[in-house]
Design a protein around this motif. Structure first.
Motif, mmCIF file in Angstrom:
data_model
loop_
_atom_site.group_PDB
_atom_site.id
_atom_site.type_symbol
_atom_site.label_atom_id
_atom_site.label_comp_id
_atom_site.label_asym_id
_atom_site.label_seq_id
_atom_site.Cartn_x
_atom_site.Cartn_y
_atom_site.Cartn_z
ATOM 1 N N VAL A 207 0.843 -1.199 0.000
ATOM 2 C CA VAL A 207 0.000 0.000 0.000
ATOM 3 C C VAL A 207 0.876 1.245 0.000
ATOM 4 C CG1 VAL A 207 -1.967 -1.099 1.153
ATOM 5 C CG2 VAL A 207 -0.207 0.016 2.525
ATOM 6 N N LYS A 208 2.084 1.084 0.577
ATOM 7 C CA LYS A 208 3.034 2.198 0.526
ATOM 8 C C LYS A 208 4.289 1.697 -0.185
ATOM 9 C CE LYS A 208 6.109 4.511 3.395
ATOM 10 N NZ LYS A 208 6.761 4.233 4.671
ATOM 11 N N ALA A 209 4.467 2.148 -1.426
ATOM 12 C CA ALA A 209 5.613 1.693 -2.209
ATOM 13 C C ALA A 209 6.897 2.317 -1.675
ATOM 14 C CB ALA A 209 5.420 2.058 -3.672
ATOM 15 N N ALA A 210 8.010 1.698 -2.000
ATOM 16 C CA ALA A 210 9.300 2.257 -1.614
ATOM 17 C C ALA A 210 9.495 3.587 -2.328
ATOM 18 C CB ALA A 210 10.419 1.297 -1.988
ATOM 19 N N ALA A 211 10.132 4.527 -1.640
ATOM 20 C CA ALA A 211 10.451 5.796 -2.297
ATOM 21 C C ALA A 211 11.296 5.484 -3.513
ATOM 22 C CB ALA A 211 11.240 6.690 -1.329
ATOM 23 N N ALA A 454 33.737 12.714 -3.468
ATOM 24 C CA ALA A 454 32.434 13.104 -4.008
ATOM 25 C C ALA A 454 31.408 12.067 -3.564
ATOM 26 C CB ALA A 454 32.505 13.155 -5.529
ATOM 27 N N LEU A 455 30.303 12.539 -2.964
ATOM 28 C CA LEU A 455 29.274 11.598 -2.513
ATOM 29 C C LEU A 455 28.278 11.336 -3.634
ATOM 30 C CD1 LEU A 455 28.466 12.849 1.092
ATOM 31 C CD2 LEU A 455 29.541 10.688 0.427
ATOM 32 N N SER A 456 27.880 10.081 -3.780
ATOM 33 C CA SER A 456 26.778 9.770 -4.691
ATOM 34 C C SER A 456 25.482 10.214 -4.013
ATOM 35 C CB SER A 456 26.745 8.278 -4.977
ATOM 36 O OG SER A 456 27.965 7.890 -5.570
ATOM 37 N N THR A 457 24.393 10.212 -4.771
ATOM 38 C CA THR A 457 23.120 10.672 -4.233
ATOM 39 C C THR A 457 22.694 9.801 -3.053
ATOM 40 O OG1 THR A 457 22.568 11.188 -6.497
ATOM 41 C CG2 THR A 457 20.778 11.348 -4.896
ATOM 42 N N GLU A 458 22.117 10.411 -2.039
ATOM 43 C CA GLU A 458 21.606 9.647 -0.895
ATOM 44 C C GLU A 458 20.179 9.207 -1.193
ATOM 45 O OE1 GLU A 458 20.520 11.705 2.927
ATOM 46 O OE2 GLU A 458 21.904 10.213 3.741
ATOM 47 N N ALA A 459 19.898 7.914 -1.071
ATOM 48 C CA ALA A 459 18.526 7.436 -1.266
ATOM 49 C C ALA A 459 17.731 7.629 0.021
ATOM 50 C CB ALA A 459 18.514 5.980 -1.683
ATOM 51 N N SER A 460 18.355 7.328 1.150
ATOM 52 C CA SER A 460 17.715 7.536 2.453
ATOM 53 C C SER A 460 18.781 7.341 3.512
ATOM 54 C CB SER A 460 16.581 6.530 2.671
ATOM 55 O OG SER A 460 17.130 5.286 3.067
ATOM 56 N N THR A 461 18.422 7.644 4.749
ATOM 57 C CA THR A 461 19.411 7.503 5.825
ATOM 58 C C THR A 461 19.573 6.045 6.246
ATOM 59 O OG1 THR A 461 17.722 7.856 7.486
ATOM 60 C CG2 THR A 461 18.951 9.806 6.744
ATOM 61 N N VAL A 462 18.694 5.144 5.766
ATOM 62 C CA VAL A 462 18.815 3.744 6.181
ATOM 63 C C VAL A 462 19.454 2.885 5.102
ATOM 64 C CG1 VAL A 462 16.927 3.880 7.835
ATOM 65 C CG2 VAL A 462 16.457 3.158 5.484
ATOM 66 N N THR A 463 19.932 3.539 4.042
ATOM 67 C CA THR A 463 20.665 2.795 3.016
ATOM 68 C C THR A 463 22.090 3.322 2.969
ATOM 69 O OG1 THR A 463 19.787 4.382 1.425
ATOM 70 C CG2 THR A 463 18.715 2.233 1.523
#
Ligand SMILES: Nc1nc2c(c(=O)[nH]1)N[C@H]1C(S)=C(S)[C@@H](COP(=O)(O)O)O[C@H]1N2
Ligand SMILES: [Mo]
Length: 515
Positions: A207-211, A454-463
């Motif tokens: 019901v709530k898909a992953a971002a 250089a940091l790659s894009t952050e998907a979330s703080t739990v990844t």
């Protein structure tokens, strides 16, 4: 020859038990029960050594070690039986008793599961005796019991015949053992339809898909591990020598202990529930600095906080002890399971039902905590309790009762001991600090300045979050080091710590030769 008789007889014990065991609990044959018991009694330093040395081949290493130990013991028992039959019999019965004790003390195993081991031991004794008789015939042993001595005497022929008879019997017994063991493995594989059931399972949509995963999560440096770990490359760590095979129709989860309302969930309840999907990076406490015991997947599951809402924990409870069907347990702080992070009872991994080795049909996934205190696979029981009252599997073995994940950077490229010419070199890797996130990664060459990668894009703080750095390499031997800073502003400590008791720390360092 007496030693060989011992080894052949031991093989018969294990093989007969394996064959008959195909009709009993799969985890209860001597080989698996002995190995599992050994694992349970493994001291932390040895577990650590095994994982550091053999990695995810630690189970294969255990089987080899067990095989050698059993063979050695069998040699000794064979010689003892040759010299003093009664003592040999006692020895075999003692070993049989040890095996039965290991079998019946496994979780989810009943007394009837001792039957394969008992019958195996009897068969082994029978073969041992059949092998000893021609041996005694070779050269009458003064201490052989009189009935046996006369058995030997009654054999017409002499030494040549006795020797032939010995090798014929040993050969037949060895071949029969091989067939029985293989047959047992095939039979139990055929009897368990878990792999097919898993293939047939259709997962519901969340019901709530992953971002959605933003563009640019992958480091541009070739050789950095994929941001999303494929299921077949996901690290596997557990105490299960043979993977529990659970039929979803038989699966249920009992939530009990310090609760107002006991709750039991069936697999159908989970399929019917409002599921969520979320990317979470799992990390093992045994991971050495720079190690590969971490993986990132998209998990589908039911939030544990919703289950706890139904059960209503009582005042004073501060921990949930989750238990697997095979006796593993993990202690997770109650508040972590109630806050808004996506702690879940997971049934899906990267769009598929959980692979059997990763907990099919249901496991826990808790962002921010090492697996040993949170990620119970094949989970069947949640007991709401207190840290003061209950201890989890690894806590009883010298590990911490809590396990928040330490901030950690890893250098994936270049590899240790790599050699390359001077000039521009792409450096890259990953870093994690689940629930806090990664805000900075720095690289240091030898004792030089720390320079921001250089940091790659952050998907979330739990990844995890990947990074890259371009290094202008000069000739010589160099050390490439990295360190990460988390979302609270704290930089990963330089202080070296072993994985025991609550996770390794220190800066990863990769030695390379530029020439
Ligand atoms: N039933 C069970 N669950 C378990 C374990 C175990 O030994 N038995 N090991 C834990 C540990 S230490 C880790 S790091 C994770 C690893 O999960 P994975 O094998 O899916 O990567 O599972 C956890 N869940
Ligand atoms: Mo772990």
């Amino acid at each position: 020859m007496a030693a060989l008789a011992g080894v052949v007889s031991a093989a018969v014990v294990l093989a007969v038990a394996e064959l008959i065991g195909a009709f009993f609990t799969a985890r209860a044959t001597p080989v698996f029960a002995l190995g599992s018991t050994f694992i349970d009694f493994t001291p932390p330093w040895m577990k650590d050594f095994a994982i550091a040395t053999f990695g995810t081949n630690d189970k294969a290493a255990l089987f080899v070690g067990m095989g050698l130990t059993i063979a050695l013991l069998a040699c000794v028992l064979g010689i003892v039986a040759y010299r003093k039959w009664a003592l040999g019999v006692l020895g075999v019965l003692f070993m049989g008793t040890v095996i039965v004790a290991c079998v019946v003390t496994r979780a989810g195993v009943g007394p009837v599961d001792a039957i394969p081991s008992v019958l195996g031991t009897i068969a082994g004794l029978f073969v041992l005796r059949r092998l000893m008789v021609p041996l005694w015939g070779l050269k009458a042993w003064p201490e052989a019991p009189s009935d046996i001595a006369s058995d030997a005497d009654s054999q017409v022929g002499g030494a040549g015949t006795s020797r032939r008879r010995f090798f014929a019997t040993a050969g037949v017994a060895a071949v029969a053992a091989g067939i029985a063991a293989t047959g047992g493995r095939l039979l139990s594989a055929a009897r368990n339809n878990v792999a097919q059931a898993r293939d047939a399972l259709r997962l519901p949509a969340p019901v709530k898909a992953a971002a959605p995963v933003p563009a640019g999560v992958q480091s541009p440096v070739p050789g950095v591990f994929p941001w999303l770990t494929p299921n077949n490359e996901f690290y596997r760590i557990d105490t299960a020598l043979s993977v529990p095979e659970i039929n979803v129709k038989d699966w249920s989860l009992r939530v009990h202990g310090m609760v107002e309302q006991e709750v039991t969930l069936t697999f159908q309840d989970l399929l019917d529930a409002d599921l969520i999907e979320s990317h979470v990076t799992l990390t093992c406490v045994s991971n050495p600095v720079g190690g590969k015991l971490a993986g990132n997947a998209k998990w589908l599951g039911f939030p544990i906080r919703e289950v706890l809402k139904r059960a209503k924990p009582k005042e004073g409870a501060d921990m949930v002890l989750s238990k697997s069907i095979d006796g593993f347990s993990a202690s997770t702080p109650l508040d972590v399971l109630q806050d808004d992070r996506d702690a879940m009872l997971a049934i899906g991994m990267n769009g598929e039902p959980l692979p059997v080795e990763h907990g099919y049909p249901v496991r826990m996934v808790v962002p921010g905590l090492y697996g040993f205190v949170s990620a119970t696979k094949w989970v069947v029981d949640l007991e709401v309790t207190r840290f003061a009252d209950s201890k989890a599997y690894w806590t009883e073995r010298g590990w911490s009762e809590r396990g928040p994940i330490k901030t950690m950077a890893r250098v994936d490229v270049p590899k240790s001991f790599a050699k390359f010419p001077p000039g521009k070199v792409a450096v890259g890797g990953t870093a994690w600090a689940q629930t806090r996130g990664i805000t900075k990664v720095e690289v240091q060459i030898d004792d030089g300045e720390w320079v921001e990668a250089a940091l790659s894009t952050e998907a979330s703080t739990v990844t995890w979050r990947q990074w890259s750095y371009e290094w202008d390499a000069t000739p010589g031997i160099h050390y490439v080091k990295a360190r990460a800073t988390d979302g609270t502003g704290e930089t990963q400590t330089e202080k070296r710590a072993d994985p025991v008791p609550d996770g390794a720390s220190g800066w990863p360092s990769v030695m390379v030769t530029v020439e």
